[in-house]
Design a protein around this motif. Structure first.
Motif, mmCIF file in Angstrom:
data_model
loop_
_atom_site.group_PDB
_atom_site.id
_atom_site.type_symbol
_atom_site.label_atom_id
_atom_site.label_comp_id
_atom_site.label_asym_id
_atom_site.label_seq_id
_atom_site.Cartn_x
_atom_site.Cartn_y
_atom_site.Cartn_z
ATOM 1 N N LEU A 21 0.839 -1.204 0.000
ATOM 2 C CA LEU A 21 0.000 0.000 0.000
ATOM 3 C C LEU A 21 0.870 1.249 0.000
ATOM 4 O O LEU A 21 1.933 1.270 0.629
ATOM 5 C CB LEU A 21 -0.897 0.010 1.240
ATOM 6 N N TRP A 22 0.418 2.304 -0.692
ATOM 7 C CA TRP A 22 1.141 3.563 -0.706
ATOM 8 C C TRP A 22 0.201 4.695 -1.092
ATOM 9 O O TRP A 22 -0.919 4.461 -1.514
ATOM 10 C CB TRP A 22 2.342 3.503 -1.645
ATOM 11 N N LYS A 23 0.711 5.926 -0.935
ATOM 12 C CA LYS A 23 -0.062 7.119 -1.289
ATOM 13 C C LYS A 23 0.653 7.879 -2.399
ATOM 14 O O LYS A 23 1.877 7.894 -2.463
ATOM 15 C CB LYS A 23 -0.201 8.056 -0.089
ATOM 16 N N GLU A 24 -0.156 8.508 -3.230
ATOM 17 C CA GLU A 24 0.319 9.482 -4.206
ATOM 18 C C GLU A 24 -0.596 10.680 -4.060
ATOM 19 O O GLU A 24 -1.775 10.603 -4.418
ATOM 20 C CB GLU A 24 0.273 8.915 -5.622
ATOM 21 N N GLY A 25 -0.065 11.733 -3.475
ATOM 22 C CA GLY A 25 -0.911 12.893 -3.172
ATOM 23 C C GLY A 25 -1.950 12.497 -2.144
ATOM 24 O O GLY A 25 -1.628 11.928 -1.102
ATOM 25 N N PHE A 29 -3.159 3.800 -2.992
ATOM 26 C CA PHE A 29 -3.080 2.742 -3.987
ATOM 27 C C PHE A 29 -2.523 1.464 -3.374
ATOM 28 O O PHE A 29 -1.982 1.481 -2.272
ATOM 29 C CB PHE A 29 -2.178 3.175 -5.155
ATOM 30 N N GLY A 30 -2.647 0.389 -4.121
ATOM 31 C CA GLY A 30 -2.080 -0.873 -3.673
ATOM 32 C C GLY A 30 -1.873 -1.814 -4.835
ATOM 33 O O GLY A 30 -2.400 -1.614 -5.929
ATOM 34 N N GLY A 52 -3.843 -0.491 -8.280
ATOM 35 C CA GLY A 52 -5.270 -0.209 -8.196
ATOM 36 C C GLY A 52 -5.524 0.599 -6.937
ATOM 37 O O GLY A 52 -4.595 0.955 -6.219
ATOM 38 N N THR A 53 -6.773 0.875 -6.656
ATOM 39 C CA THR A 53 -7.068 1.570 -5.402
ATOM 40 C C THR A 53 -6.670 0.657 -4.242
ATOM 41 O O THR A 53 -6.617 -0.569 -4.385
ATOM 42 C CB THR A 53 -8.566 1.911 -5.273
ATOM 43 N N GLU A 73 0.215 -10.722 4.124
ATOM 44 C CA GLU A 73 0.999 -9.795 4.934
ATOM 45 C C GLU A 73 1.001 -8.455 4.221
ATOM 46 O O GLU A 73 0.758 -8.390 3.015
ATOM 47 C CB GLU A 73 2.398 -10.358 5.161
ATOM 48 N N VAL A 74 1.260 -7.373 4.964
ATOM 49 C CA VAL A 74 1.017 -6.025 4.436
ATOM 50 C C VAL A 74 2.252 -5.136 4.573
ATOM 51 O O VAL A 74 2.832 -5.037 5.651
ATOM 52 C CB VAL A 74 -0.167 -5.367 5.193
ATOM 53 N N MET A 75 2.626 -4.495 3.465
ATOM 54 C CA MET A 75 3.626 -3.425 3.479
ATOM 55 C C MET A 75 2.849 -2.113 3.413
ATOM 56 O O MET A 75 2.100 -1.891 2.458
ATOM 57 C CB MET A 75 4.569 -3.529 2.273
ATOM 58 N N ASP A 76 3.025 -1.262 4.428
ATOM 59 C CA ASP A 76 2.232 -0.034 4.499
ATOM 60 C C ASP A 76 3.040 1.111 5.112
ATOM 61 O O ASP A 76 2.722 1.606 6.191
ATOM 62 C CB ASP A 76 0.959 -0.295 5.315
ATOM 63 N N PRO A 77 4.089 1.562 4.434
ATOM 64 C CA PRO A 77 4.918 2.625 5.011
ATOM 65 C C PRO A 77 4.210 3.978 5.130
ATOM 66 O O PRO A 77 4.626 4.819 5.923
ATOM 67 C CB PRO A 77 6.100 2.711 4.047
ATOM 68 N N ALA A 78 3.135 4.189 4.379
ATOM 69 C CA ALA A 78 2.429 5.473 4.399
ATOM 70 C C ALA A 78 1.177 5.460 5.271
ATOM 71 O O ALA A 78 0.404 6.412 5.254
ATOM 72 C CB ALA A 78 2.059 5.875 2.970
ATOM 73 N N SER A 79 0.973 4.383 6.022
ATOM 74 C CA SER A 79 -0.195 4.264 6.914
ATOM 75 C C SER A 79 -1.522 4.430 6.168
ATOM 76 O O SER A 79 -2.408 5.183 6.579
ATOM 77 C CB SER A 79 -0.107 5.264 8.063
ATOM 78 N N VAL A 80 -1.671 3.687 5.092
ATOM 79 C CA VAL A 80 -2.889 3.691 4.283
ATOM 80 C C VAL A 80 -3.945 2.759 4.877
ATOM 81 O O VAL A 80 -5.131 2.945 4.671
ATOM 82 C CB VAL A 80 -2.550 3.252 2.830
#
Length: 93
Positions: A21-25, A29-30, A52-53, A73-80
């Motif tokens: 998971l990550w953010k752009e603006g 997304f994921g 995708g979303t 398992e989840v990678m989520d460095p942007a806290s999405v």
């Protein structure tokens, strides 16, 4: 009703489906990474979905995990992560 629990990791895992998971603006997304090793021989190469979303990627990861009987398992460095999806945790070493 208890919530599902998902381990947070820092990189893709060879023995589990990884939801990245990550953010752009302002948008989240994921994508989903599935190593060939968890497919019980169904595919010979590792697979990664297109972006995708975040919500659609989560749904895809869960559907794939249920079909393959594999962990997510989840990678989520942007806290999405959305708490409605379950509990995201880091194991204590």
């Amino acid at each position: 009703m208890s919530k599902n629990r998902f381990e947070q990791v820092d990189e893709t895992q060879p023995d589990a489906i990884t939801l990245s998971l990550w953010k752009e603006g302002d948008e989240s997304f994921g994508k989903v990474y599935c190593p060939a090793g968890v497919t019980a021989g169904r595919v010979a190469i590792d697979l990664t979905t297109e972006r995708g979303t975040a919500k659609d990627a989560f749904r895809h990861a869960i559907s794939l995990a249920n079909e393959l009987k594999a962990a997510v398992e989840v990678m989520d460095p942007a806290s999405v992560w959305d708490s409605e999806w379950g509990t995201l945790y880091r194991p204590i070493d």
